[in-house]
Design an enzyme around this catalytic site. Structure first.
Site, PDB file in Angstrom:
ATOM      1  N   ASN A  47       0.791  -1.046  -0.098  1.00  0.00           N
ATOM      2  CA  ASN A  47       0.075   0.163   0.032  1.00  0.00           C
ATOM      3  C   ASN A  47       0.842   1.541  -0.008  1.00  0.00           C
ATOM      4  O   ASN A  47       0.248   2.404  -0.186  1.00  0.00           O
ATOM      5  CB  ASN A  47      -0.859   0.085   1.189  1.00  0.00           C
ATOM      6  N   TYR A  48       2.045   1.322   0.421  1.00  0.00           N
ATOM      7  CA  TYR A  48       2.931   2.613   0.538  1.00  0.00           C
ATOM      8  C   TYR A  48       4.176   2.675  -0.162  1.00  0.00           C
ATOM      9  O   TYR A  48       4.534   3.552  -0.690  1.00  0.00           O
ATOM     10  CB  TYR A  48       3.229   2.676   1.983  1.00  0.00           C
ATOM     11  N   ILE A  49       4.685   1.504  -0.582  1.00  0.00           N
ATOM     12  CA  ILE A  49       5.941   1.300  -1.289  1.00  0.00           C
ATOM     13  C   ILE A  49       5.498   1.356  -2.715  1.00  0.00           C
ATOM     14  O   ILE A  49       5.002   0.243  -3.134  1.00  0.00           O
ATOM     15  CB  ILE A  49       6.958   0.359  -1.102  1.00  0.00           C
TER      16      ILE A  49
END
Length: 856
Positions: free
Chosen positions: A811-813
């Site tokens: 979800n973030y990288i």
């Protein structure tokens, strides 16, 4: 139903922030336990108490899951009557408030950088290598495309003849492309045996939306949409007459609706973390008493009403034992029975698996309506244990194309409404009764719509790079602002940027877990220690504890000290003149669509990018490179506070891995001892140390391990014998006689005798066909490599016991960073992305391709 995997909800600047949360060398022997493992105005008035909007819109209540159903009730789903056509109401369809669009849907799709090719052509889908369809492989530790012969090239061979260019169309836009040179390990492969309903997909060209021209109106999500609706859970099946709920020793007769609610609790007695939770019990009992009143109450054997007033007097054990037995019976069915049921279920659900989106076949994420059950929630949720009611068709709204055939609801029912909103990406929706949230049936994670949303999210984070210096300069200056609201906003921005805190939304603490983020921090959540240390101690999203001691700029420390001045006390807001709406409105003035949430994505991806760039490109094994990647991922996960509680089985798992490593060390020792059997002079040449058994392999452990190996072989032979007889029975042949089993089991006795002889003589006879020192030494080296890899995996697993790597990675990288690492370090992408993730991030894999120079 949509299962939002994004760790944070979107923080829309134009809306009130009430929707989100703050928040093997010897073939004759095996190794023990296996051989390999691998979201107002900027006023100055103190903010009022936080409240939430009752009808909050949420894609999915993340605390719900399909496993809330009783064990024996997870049956074949009840499918709607599949009629071909249904008439629409003449007075039109009911209209409802359209939910917010997907994450970042207001942003324009930025053109993806095309992969450079020698012929300058736009890349096209490549699903075949040398004209042969790529077979699906399991996500094993064996590289799929990195296995090379010495003369093999890095990329897959292309067909000898250049095929004609293909043209794919999507509405008015056409993309002409030629086959793309594709690394075999990065091809998103189709399953060898297609699921029911997939036949017509064979031969369809992949929709490469990242190569397609940008739409003029990005708010229009589809032009035509066809789908089959939703699948409802099966109706409740009453318990047998001999299985009942007891109250103070009295056998109760209940209305089926009340009995069903009782089974929700009775079937999960083994989940003590829930059933022994006082809040869970209290909420369940209150709802159970309500359903009893609605259905006429409970009656005893004599037909007299039995008042149910004390939860402690209820005995659910007969129910639990019944469902446990049903579960065991299902597990013990033959493979043939399981396969028949699986095939029947697949055949019934096939029409619901896919929809037609602009004439393109797209997979539906979750078309099954959640079954009724007990709400569990995450952390200390105040509503845990309440009854999730059964969803009826009268609660479901269908979103479909105007010219499409509306799916028929089950007989005797009707839909709540049918609408044709082409700016929405959901196919069906309803409102659940626990938190009043909306649930949606969405497309699958690997769909073009979901892929575009992911792409826009990460591109927005990349765009933030252009503005971050100005933003930081501005909030640093405003840390000394004479306007208190500006000073609070600047301080909050500092904390969000530097420590990746979630923004923190207003919420109704009576109905939601008491979790917070930056803007909703309370007096008691921050402790200040001179000269400049801030101690954060609060519950973050999903009730995950956030505790950290961090040094901050002196001015930030002074500001926080000021924000905590009397008369403030426990329960008061630190940032009493700021909320997430105001913060996001300010951020949007820098960059369209910028919210506090984007900072987490930016900082996570930027940090990962820098960590990966610092890694030396050295001659390491695949396992060592994977561990390097995971070490970088772990730092990002810690930055984002992606923590998890240590699993109850962690120690047992680590012990099991330890046993496997010791088993391989024992096998290595035996192999080296065989070398001595072939050439005794090797002891002098290589030295006695080379042939010594490791100290941890004590005589006692060796005896236990040998006994394990003997019993393991016995079990394998017996199971093989039983399977052979099962096969013969199916084919109508006579079963093998018991003497055949005895004959096969002689090998067990031989192995046992061999071990006894070895223990007595301290020598190991060479095994295998034409054993030689060279062969045995090569086998010893292979075992050493496996031991090293297993030890790396053990260290990695133990290091990750309190860190959730997958949340940051998914979800973030930016997934393109992982693809670049895979290419640069020559590690199969399968080592980082499962088959599901490879499909979800196909856009990243294909758009980056073999370009290892791409940067975030």
């Amino acid at each position: 139903m949509s299962d939002s995997s994004d760790d944070d909800r979107p923080l829309a600047a134009s809306k009130a922030a009430s929707n989100g949360h703050s928040s093997s060398a010897n073939p004759g022997l095996s190794i023990r336990n296996g051989t390999n493992g691998t979201n107002g105005t900027n006023g100055l008035v103190k903010r009022k108490a936080r409240t939430s909007i009752g009808q909050s819109v949420s894609y999915k209540d993340e605390s719900d899951s399909d496993d809330d159903a009783p064990m024996a009730k997870r049956q074949k789903a009840l499918l709607p009557n599949g009629s071909s056509k249904v008439s629409r109401p003449s007075n039109g369809t009911p209209s409802i408030k359209r939910p917010p669009p997907d994450d970042d849907s207001e942003d324009e799709v930025l053109a993806l950088p095309k992969k450079r090719q020698s012929n300058g052509a736009t890349p096209a889908s490549s699903r075949k290598l040398n004209g042969t369809k790529v077979k699906d492989e399991s996500d094993s530790d064996v590289p799929m495309a990195k296995k090379k012969t010495p003369a093999a090239s890095k990329t897959a061979a292309r067909p000898p003849a250049k095929p004609a260019a293909k043209t794919s169309t999507n509405g008015k836009n056409a993309v002409t492309s030629t086959p793309k040179k594709t690394t075999a390990s990065k091809v998103v492969k189709k399953a060898e045996s297609a699921e029911p309903g997939e036949d017509e997909e064979e031969g369809e060209e992949e929709y490469r939306w990242w190569d397609a021209p940008k739409k003029e109106d990005d708010s229009i999500k589809w032009t035509t949409l066809e789908h089959a609706g939703v699948v409802f859970p099966p109706p409740y099946q009453p318990l047998p007459k001999n299985v009942r709920l007891y109250y103070d020793g009295i056998k109760l007769d209940l209305h089926p609706d009340a009995e069903e609610v009782a089974t929700f609790f009775g079937s999960m007695l083994h989940l003590t973390v829930n059933t022994e939770n006082p809040t869970f019990r209290k909420n369940f009992f209150a709802d159970f008493q309500d359903i009893l009143k609605q259905t006429g109450g409970a009656k005893g054997p004599d037909g007299q009403k039995v008042p149910i007033k004390d939860f402690a007097k209820l005995d659910f054990k007969p129910m639990f034992e019944y469902y446990k037995a049903q579960s065991e019976a299902r597990k013990n069915r033959s493979k043939e029975e399981k396969k028949i049921e699986k095939d029947e279920k697949a055949k019934l659900e096939a029409p619901y698996l896919y929809c037609k989106w602009d004439g393109r076949k797209e997979k539906v994420g979750n078309f099954r309506v959640e079954p009724p059950g007990l709400f569990r929630g995450r952390g200390e949720h105040p509503k845990t244990g309440k009854v999730k009611k059964r969803v009826l068709p009268e609660q479901v709204t269908i979103n479909i194309g105007k010219d499409a055939v509306v799916p028929q609801p089950p007989p005797g029912h009707k839909w709540k409404g049918v609408q044709h909103d082409n700016k929405a990406t959901w196919l069906a929706m309803w409102q659940e009764n626990i938190n009043g949230c909306y649930k949606y049936v969405m497309l699958a994670a690997n769909s073009a719509v979901k892929g575009q949303a992911d792409y826009k999210k990460f591109e927005k984070a990349r765009t933030l790079k252009k503005y971050i210096s100005r933003i930081r300069a501005d909030y640093t200056r405003e840390l000394k602002s004479e306007v208190m609201a500006d000073r609070q906003r600047a301080t909050a921005m500092y904390l969000i940027d530097r420590f990746a805190l979630r923004a923190g939304n207003e919420k109704d603490t009576d109905n939601e877990a008491d979790t917070v983020g930056c803007c909703s921090l309370k007096y008691e959540h921050i402790t200040l220690r001179e000269p400049n240390t801030v101690i954060f101690d609060f519950l973050g999203k999903d009730s995950i504890p956030y505790y950290d001691e961090v040094p901050v700029d002196r001015q930030v420390f002074k500001n926080l000290k000021m924000f905590k001045k009397p008369p403030k006390e426990d329960g008061d807001d630190i940032f009493d003149r700021l909320n997430t709406s105001q913060l996001n409105k300010h951020l949007a003035s820098y960059m369209q669509g910028l919210t506090a949430k984007v900072f987490r994505t930016y900082n996570a991806s930027y940090t990962m990018s820098k960590l990966l760039q610092e890694l030396p490109v050295t001659n390491l094994s695949i396992a060592e490179k994977v561990k390097l990647y995971n070490d970088c991922n772990r730092k990002v996960a810690i930055l984002c506070n992606h923590k998890r509680t240590v699993g109850a089985s962690h120690e047992a798992q680590m012990e099991k891995i330890g046993d496997r490593i010791k088993g391989m060390k024992y096998q290595k020792w035996r192999t080296r001892m065989m070398m001595l059997d072939v050439d005794p002079k090797l002891k002098k040449k290589k030295g006695a140390e080379y042939f010594e058994r490791e100290p941890e392999l004590t005589d006692e452990w060796v005896m236990e391990h040998q006994a394990f190996l003997v019993e393991e072989q016995r079990t394998k032979i017996t199971k093989k014998f039983e399977k052979d007889n099962e096969k013969r029975a199916i084919e109508g042949e006579k079963p093998l006689p018991e003497k055949e089993l005895k004959e096969r089991l002689k090998a067990v006795g031989e192995l046992e005798a061999k071990f006894k002889k070895e223990n007595r003589s301290k020598k190991v006879e060479a095994e295998g066909k034409a054993p030689s020192v060279e062969k045995l030494e090569a086998a010893s080296k292979k075992i050493d490599e496996r031991i090293h890899n297993m030890e790396l995996q053990a260290a990695d697993k133990d290091g990750n016991k309190e860190v959730a790597l997958s949340t940051s990675k998914i979800n973030y990288i930016d997934p393109r960073l992982t693809v670049v690492f895979s290419e640069k370090f020559d590690v199969p992408i399968e080592k980082f992305f499962s088959k599901t993730l490879r499909e979800k991030f196909n856009w990243a894999i294909q758009s980056v391709g073999d370009d290892s120079t791409w940067e975030f």
